[in-house]
Design a protein around this motif. Structure first.
Motif, PDB file in Angstrom:
ATOM      1  N   ARG A  13      38.560  82.131  50.780  1.00  0.00           N
ATOM      2  CA  ARG A  13      38.271  81.901  49.247  1.00  0.00           C
ATOM      3  C   ARG A  13      38.795  83.324  48.368  1.00  0.00           C
ATOM      4  NH1 ARG A  13      35.104  84.147  45.416  1.00  0.00           N
ATOM      5  NH2 ARG A  13      34.645  82.564  43.423  1.00  0.00           N
ATOM      6  N   LEU A  14      39.573  84.328  49.360  1.00  0.00           N
ATOM      7  CA  LEU A  14      39.435  85.718  48.888  1.00  0.00           C
ATOM      8  C   LEU A  14      40.902  85.036  48.624  1.00  0.00           C
ATOM      9  CD1 LEU A  14      40.230  87.812  46.984  1.00  0.00           C
ATOM     10  CD2 LEU A  14      41.008  89.276  49.679  1.00  0.00           C
ATOM     11  N   LEU A  69      44.660  94.162  43.735  1.00  0.00           N
ATOM     12  CA  LEU A  69      44.932  94.544  44.891  1.00  0.00           C
ATOM     13  C   LEU A  69      45.001  96.050  45.699  1.00  0.00           C
ATOM     14  CD1 LEU A  69      46.896  91.525  45.818  1.00  0.00           C
ATOM     15  CD2 LEU A  69      44.296  92.011  46.549  1.00  0.00           C
ATOM     16  N   LEU A  70      45.835  96.963  44.664  1.00  0.00           N
ATOM     17  CA  LEU A  70      45.590  98.345  45.907  1.00  0.00           C
ATOM     18  C   LEU A  70      44.271  99.011  45.099  1.00  0.00           C
ATOM     19  CD1 LEU A  70      50.435  98.994  43.763  1.00  0.00           C
ATOM     20  CD2 LEU A  70      48.992  98.213  46.191  1.00  0.00           C
ATOM     21  N   ASP A  71      44.361  98.867  44.048  1.00  0.00           N
ATOM     22  CA  ASP A  71      43.408  99.416  43.626  1.00  0.00           C
ATOM     23  C   ASP A  71      41.916  99.721  44.876  1.00  0.00           C
ATOM     24  OD1 ASP A  71      44.906 101.012  41.476  1.00  0.00           O
ATOM     25  OD2 ASP A  71      43.728  99.464  40.382  1.00  0.00           O
ATOM     26  N   ILE A  72      41.998  98.401  45.090  1.00  0.00           N
ATOM     27  CA  ILE A  72      40.989  98.279  46.505  1.00  0.00           C
ATOM     28  C   ILE A  72      41.223  99.058  47.298  1.00  0.00           C
ATOM     29  CG2 ILE A  72      39.975  96.449  47.565  1.00  0.00           C
ATOM     30  CD1 ILE A  72      38.981  95.162  44.948  1.00  0.00           C
ATOM     31  N   PHE A 195      39.352  87.099  40.003  1.00  0.00           N
ATOM     32  CA  PHE A 195      39.548  87.845  41.361  1.00  0.00           C
ATOM     33  C   PHE A 195      37.755  87.784  41.824  1.00  0.00           C
ATOM     34  CE2 PHE A 195      44.329  88.928  42.058  1.00  0.00           C
ATOM     35  CZ  PHE A 195      44.517  88.020  43.027  1.00  0.00           C
ATOM     36  N   GLY A 196      36.938  88.575  40.862  1.00  0.00           N
ATOM     37  CA  GLY A 196      36.102  89.154  40.942  1.00  0.00           C
ATOM     38  C   GLY A 196      36.535  90.186  41.339  1.00  0.00           C
ATOM     39  N   TYR A 200      34.677  95.517  40.071  1.00  0.00           N
ATOM     40  CA  TYR A 200      34.240  96.708  41.033  1.00  0.00           C
ATOM     41  C   TYR A 200      35.406  97.866  40.748  1.00  0.00           C
ATOM     42  CZ  TYR A 200      34.889  98.101  46.117  1.00  0.00           C
ATOM     43  OH  TYR A 200      34.301  98.593  47.334  1.00  0.00           O
ATOM     44  N   ILE A 201      36.319  97.607  40.619  1.00  0.00           N
ATOM     45  CA  ILE A 201      37.262  98.161  40.542  1.00  0.00           C
ATOM     46  C   ILE A 201      36.952  99.638  38.922  1.00  0.00           C
ATOM     47  CG2 ILE A 201      39.178  99.104  39.640  1.00  0.00           C
ATOM     48  CD1 ILE A 201      40.588  96.583  41.518  1.00  0.00           C
ATOM     49  N   SER A 202      36.361  98.770  38.917  1.00  0.00           N
ATOM     50  CA  SER A 202      36.312 100.130  36.979  1.00  0.00           C
ATOM     51  C   SER A 202      35.365 100.999  37.330  1.00  0.00           C
ATOM     52  CB  SER A 202      35.427  98.869  35.851  1.00  0.00           C
ATOM     53  OG  SER A 202      36.631  97.623  35.544  1.00  0.00           O
TER      54      SER A 202
END
Length: 237
Positions: A13-14, A69-72, A195-196, A200-202
């Motif tokens: 899904r991602l 993407l990089l932050d995750i 992306f969802g 999450y990052i915040s």
């Protein structure tokens, strides 16, 4: 469903979502670049400027998606870095507000300073990232020409910042789940995309600042996102 099958489903899904979300701004950039090239005469300068503004906004969106993407990856490997400095919140938000408004041109952004100055230690770029995510979400899930408000208050220990919108709101059962990685409410994901990852990052950024983040209902309609930051001094100055 086995754990392996569940992970594979999430990954599939991602990949689908990432492919769609990256392709959409790239398609827009290519289309508006072509139109800007075609509008080359002097009388078409206003049209060219309009196309270039569209290109700029789509490029910002593309950059943001890649940055998420990089932050995750950095967060989950423990490599996310922070440059903490003491800031006066009202001063900081006054400087950040014009850029936040630029990101949501179809909405009215209003911000209310604290009644007196509150001082916090924070990484200004990372907190701007949190505000950008919250304001962009507020615009995404609300109608154009509606208001997005940023309010603040503080007590003896913490600064509380609230981002309010007049949008579709969040179902009560999802007000915690929306901070999970890749989570999207299936009832709205098809219409709004994404992306969802932003919330999450915040939440990771706020936790790294020793704060909290939560979502609630805005009356009579919409959502409120609250986050706290510890005061760097025992009280406001």
């Amino acid at each position: 469903m086995t754990e392996g099958n569940g992970q594979r489903k999430v990954l599939d899904r991602l990949v689908t979502v990432v492919s769609h979300e990256l392709k959409t701004p790239l398609t827009s950039i290519m289309a508006f670049t072509h139109l800007a090239r075609e509008a080359g005469s002097a009388e078409d300068m206003l049209k060219t400027r309009y196309y270039l503004e569209k290109i700029d906004r789509q490029a910002i969106k593309l950059y943001s998606l890649i940055q998420q993407l990089l932050d995750i990856s950095w967060m989950e490997s423990g490599k996310m870095t922070y440059r903490m400095q003491e800031w006066a919140w009202n001063v900081y938000l006054r400087e950040a507000a014009p850029q936040l408004q630029y990101l949501v041109p179809g909405h009215h952004l209003q911000w209310q300073p604290c009644h007196s100055e509150a001082w916090v230690y924070m990484d200004t770029l990372r907190i701007e990232q949190v505000l950008t995510n919250l304001v962009a979400n507020a615009a995404k899930y609300s109608n154009p020409d509606t208001y997005i408000n940023i309010d603040c208050s503080f007590d003896s220990d913490n600064l509380t910042v609230c981002v309010r919108d007049q949008g579709i709101g969040i179902r009560p059962e999802n007000r915690t789940r929306i901070f999970e990685k890749y989570f999207q409410d299936e009832t709205v994901a098809g219409k709004y995309g994404g992306f969802g990852m932003g919330l999450y990052i915040s939440s990771g950024i706020i936790r790294a600042h020793k704060g909290t983040i939560r979502a609630d209902r805005n009356e009579p309609a919409g959502s409120c996102f609250y986050f706290t930051l510890p005061l760097s001094r025992s009280g406001a100055c």
